[in-house]
Structures are given as structure tokens and as C-alpha cells.
Enzyme design. Structure first.
Site, PDB file in Angstrom:
ATOM      1  N   LYS A   1       0.855  -1.198   0.000  1.00  0.00           N
ATOM      2  CA  LYS A   1       0.000   0.000   0.000  1.00  0.00           C
ATOM      3  C   LYS A   1       0.883   1.237   0.000  1.00  0.00           C
ATOM      4  O   LYS A   1       1.882   1.280   0.724  1.00  0.00           O
ATOM      5  CB  LYS A   1      -0.893   0.006   1.254  1.00  0.00           C
TER       6      LYS A   1
ATOM      7  N   GLU B   1      -9.017  11.782  12.561  1.00  0.00           N
ATOM      8  CA  GLU B   1      -8.304  10.536  12.888  1.00  0.00           C
ATOM      9  C   GLU B   1      -7.415  10.675  14.123  1.00  0.00           C
ATOM     10  O   GLU B   1      -6.405  11.399  14.107  1.00  0.00           O
ATOM     11  CB  GLU B   1      -7.457  10.121  11.669  1.00  0.00           C
TER      12      GLU B   1
HETATM   13  C1  LIG Z   1      -4.333  10.764   3.674  1.00  0.00           C
HETATM   14  C2  LIG Z   1      -5.516  11.227   4.035  1.00  0.00           C
HETATM   15  O1  LIG Z   1      -6.449  10.501   4.700  1.00  0.00           O
HETATM   16  C3  LIG Z   1      -6.149   9.186   5.127  1.00  0.00           C
HETATM   17  C4  LIG Z   1      -6.400   8.200   4.083  1.00  0.00           C
HETATM   18  C5  LIG Z   1      -7.604   7.558   3.979  1.00  0.00           C
HETATM   19  C6  LIG Z   1      -7.862   6.618   2.809  1.00  0.00           C
HETATM   20  O2  LIG Z   1      -6.985   6.461   1.961  1.00  0.00           O
HETATM   21  O3  LIG Z   1      -8.971   6.061   2.704  1.00  0.00           O
HETATM   22  C7  LIG Z   1      -8.596   7.734   4.948  1.00  0.00           C
HETATM   23  C8  LIG Z   1      -8.357   8.485   6.041  1.00  0.00           C
HETATM   24  C9  LIG Z   1      -7.002   8.962   6.356  1.00  0.00           C
HETATM   25  O4  LIG Z   1      -6.354   8.012   7.137  1.00  0.00           O
HETATM   26  C10 LIG Z   1      -5.915  12.648   3.792  1.00  0.00           C
HETATM   27  O5  LIG Z   1      -7.019  13.032   4.180  1.00  0.00           O
HETATM   28  O6  LIG Z   1      -5.105  13.395   3.219  1.00  0.00           O
END
Ligand SMILES: C=C(O[C@@H]1C=C(C(=O)O)C=C[C@H]1O)C(=O)O
Length: 392
Positions: free
Chosen positions: A137, A187
């Protein structure tokens, strides 16, 4: 409540000021105040816990320190010494509804860096690395530069962001003169209260829709998606594995639950444990966890290398951590997402998306566009501004 006192002065943060930024207002969830960056309180995450502990035990020390860590583990974070702190029962400003809605499209100009097509190319490159087995990932980010006719009013941005009680509002001066970090993070990276440690990793996302039926089906689609379940599991398991050696009890990973902000649906896992050592500083836990695969990828070092190769813009404090700690080493640190760095009349917004096998480059570009929505709305711009045609 003394809260408004800070906000009367808040607008001044946006005005370019000489180095160093002294006595700048900050806001961290329910805690706000005025503070300054102490030269002795900068360092990498793994050193900050000891620095914070020593500073907070000095005679006449403040009750807590607030601060931020950058994405890059080798770069310095900083802690701010509050001179004045106001603690509010709620994370929501009472004045939140007082800011009128406005449409700023005619007065603001914006530019996607890199543009969505370039970003989609980078996602395609990441997918090649994933297929080759180099990495499972990779979280790829891009930025959006917004320029206004005059210096942005930080107090107004903060007030608009504060209307959303589901997120942790933050606003603090950066060491870079005249720069302010402002955002609303959904988060929780890690919190500690007594022996209890919590983390609420998010990963797996879908854009909220205006139409209620479409919105429900976006959420149902996210819950049913095998790709998003995999993307989420990589983060939740990483967080649990890192916390395990610190804990005598730790909750198991269960099926993730839906979590919502006004702009996004996410999959979230609440992970809760009891520390072996009740004095473990929250900053030690933060240093151990950061960066999780929610903002970097998996495995961490391979994802870090892919990010360095594929992203064009430095992340700075985006995708780092932002939070507070007290004398007992308790505190809460959130992932620095849904944010902007504001400098005078310019603001740089940041958003990223997790790429795993099965990701689609155009959908990931849309996901970042939707994630810009939180800050876009605070700037008076439509959260749908950057979405293509039928997706708007
Ligand atoms: C990286 C970001 O968000 C992150 C990535 C996410 C995803 O890929 O689904 C979800 C929430 C966050 O952990 C961002 O908002 O810039």
C-alpha cells in the site's frame, strides 16, 4: 467563558510576521490559548517526549504543551509553550453558526499541484510497484494552492471548521515565519489517559453525497468493498502490532465501522488498550506509531521510498501528528490531515489517498478532490469544485 479573547486576536496569525513568531494563538480541540515556540522544544518525535517531560517538570511550568510533528520522521517537530490556556467543555465554538455562508469562487484563485492527470499517473506508477510486489500500500498525496485577494482571516477559517464536532480542530503557528497550520482531523493517532491508550485509525473512504439515498449507498458500497477492507486492515493491524508491546490488555481488531465527516465516509477501528507502564508518555506512543499506513503505506520503508519517488510536493507538517501532552505524559495526538498551511493571502491544502491492488487512478484523484472539500468549504468554496462532470 474566556474563549473569545483568543479569537479576537486570531486574525493576526495570518499576517506575515517577523521571525520568530512569538505569542501566537493556537487551538487544539477544546484547548486554545497563546503560546510561543521554545527553541529547546524542537526535535524528532522520538526525542520530544523526554524534552516535554523535562520542560513540564520545571518550576512554574505550564500545564501542557501543544505541538506538531512533520511527516518525515527525520525532520524536527516542535512543541509550543502556552502562556495562556483556555479549556472548553466542548470542541465546538459557540460562535460557529455566526459566520455566514459565502461563495468565494469569484474572489479566490486555485491551482492543483500536481494536476489530477499527473496525480493519476503517479497512482498508476504505484500500482505497478504493488503488482511487482515491492509494496502492499502507498498513500499518495497532492496539494491545492488557493490565493485570495487579501490576507486570509484565520479566525474565520477556524470558526467554519469548528462547526463540525466530529473532528479535532487545530490551528497553530509553524516554525516557518508567517505560516499557520490549520485543519480538522477526523483521525486519532493515539491518546493516553491514565493507563488507557486509544487509537482510531481510518482507512477506506467514500465521498459524501448531497442526495440522502446516494449518500447511504456510497456508505454501503464502502462497507461492502473488499479493496477498502484490505486497505483498512493494513492500518488497523499495524497500529495494534505497534501498541501490543506497550500493553497488558489490547482490544482485538474487529470489522471496521463507518465513520463520517461532512465531506467523507471512512472505515474506522477503535483500538483500546491498558498500558503495562502507566507512565508511558503519549509522545513515545506517537513516535512509535507515526507514520501509520493510513498516511504512508505498508511496509513503511518501502512505502516511504515510493512516496519520495512519486510525489512532487514536500509534505511538511501534512500527514504528521498534531496534539498535546501534560506533565503526566497524557495527551492526544491526531493525524495531521484535512489541513492547510496558510501564509498571508496564500494557502496550500493537502490531501492523499491510499493505493492498494484494485485501486483506480481516476477514483483516487476524485478521492483527494473530495478530501480537499473540508478545507475548501472553510474557504467558502464548494467541496465539489474539483470533481469532474458527472461526479459533482
Ligand atoms: C491521507 C488522508 O487521509 C487518510 C487516508 C484515507 C484513505 O486512503 O482512505 C482515509 C483516512 C485517512 O487516514 C488525507 O485526508 O489526506
Amino acid at each position: 467563558m474566556a474563549e473569545h479573547k483568543v479569537f479576537e486576536n486570531f486574525g493576526r496569525v495570518g499576517t506575515p510576521t517577523p521571525v520568530p513568531q512569538k505569542n501566537a494563538p493556537f487551538r487544539m480541540g477544546a484547548v486554545s490559548g497563546v503560546g510561543h515556540v521554545d527553541a529547546g522544544l524542537t526535535g524528532v518525535a522520538s526525542n520530544l517526549a523526554a524534552l516535554a517531560g523535562a520542560r513540564l517538570r520545571e518550576p512554574g511550568a505550564p500545564d501542557l504543551l501543544v505541538g506538531a510533528l512533520p511527516f518525515d520522521r527525520k525532520a524536527d517537530g516542535f512543541l509550543l509553550v502556552p502562556e495562556t490556556v483556555y479549556q472548553n467543555d466542548s470542541d465546538v465554538l459557540t460562535s460557529a453558526s455566526a459566520v455566514p455562508e459565502h461563495d468565494a469562487r469569484s474572489t479566490l484563485s486555485f491551482s492543483e499541484v500536481p494536476p489530477r492527470a499527473h496525480y493519476a499517473d503517479a497512482v498508476a506508477q504505484a500500482l505497478i510497484a504493488i503488482t511487482a510486489g515491492e509494496v502492499d500500500k502507498v498513500v499518495l498525496a497532492r496539494t491545492l494552492d488557493v490565493t485570495g485577494p487579501q490576507v486570509f482571516d484565520i479566525a474565520e477559517l477556524v470558526t467554519r471548521l469548528a462547526a463540525d464536532a466530529s473532528t479535532m480542530l487545530y490551528c497553530l503557528p509553524l516554525p516557518d515565519p508567517g505560516a499557520t497550520l490549520v485543519g480538522a482531523s477526523p483521525e486519532l493517532l493515539v491518546s493516553r489517559s491514565g493507563r488507557v491508550v486509544r487509537s482510531h485509525p481510518l482507512a477506506g473512504s467514500a465521498r459524501r453525497r448531497r442526495d440522502a439515498d446516494a449518500d447511504r449507498s456510497a456508505a454501503a458500497g464502502l462497507e461492502a468493498s473488499a479493496k477498502d477492507a484490505h486497505e483498512h486492515a493494513l492500518v488497523a493491524e499495524h497500529v495494534r502490532d505497534i501498541l501490543a508491546p506497550f500493553c497488558r490488555k489490547l482490544s482485538r481488531i474487529e470489522a471496521p465501522k463507518l465513520s463520517a465527516t461532512p465531506a467523507m465516509w471512512h472505515l474506522g477501528s477503535m483500538i483500546e488498550g491498558e498500558l503495562k507502564d502507566p507512565d508511558t508518555p503519549v509522545l513515545d506512543l506517537t513516535a512509535a506509531l507515526h507514520p501509520t499506513p493510513a498516511v504512508c503505506g505498508s511496509p513503511t520503508n518501502a512505502a516511504d521510498a515510493a512516496i519520495a519517488r512519486l510525489e512532487t510536493e514536500p509534505r511538511g507538517f501534512y500527514a504528521g501528528a498534531v496534539g498535546w501532552t501534560n506533565e503526566r505524559g497524557e495527551g492526544a495526538w491526531h493525524v495531521t490531515i484535512r489541513c492547510a498551511v496558510v501564509r498571508g493571502a496564500m494557502a496550500r491544502l493537502y490531501a492523499g489517498a491510499g493505493i492498494v491492488a484494485g485501486s483506480d487512478p481516476m477514483s483516487e484523484a476524485d478521492e483527494t478532490a473530495a478530501k480537499f472539500g473540508t478545507l475548501l468549504a472553510a474557504f467558502g468554496l464548494s467541496p465539489r469544485l474539483l470533481l469532474q462532470g458527472a461526479n459533482r
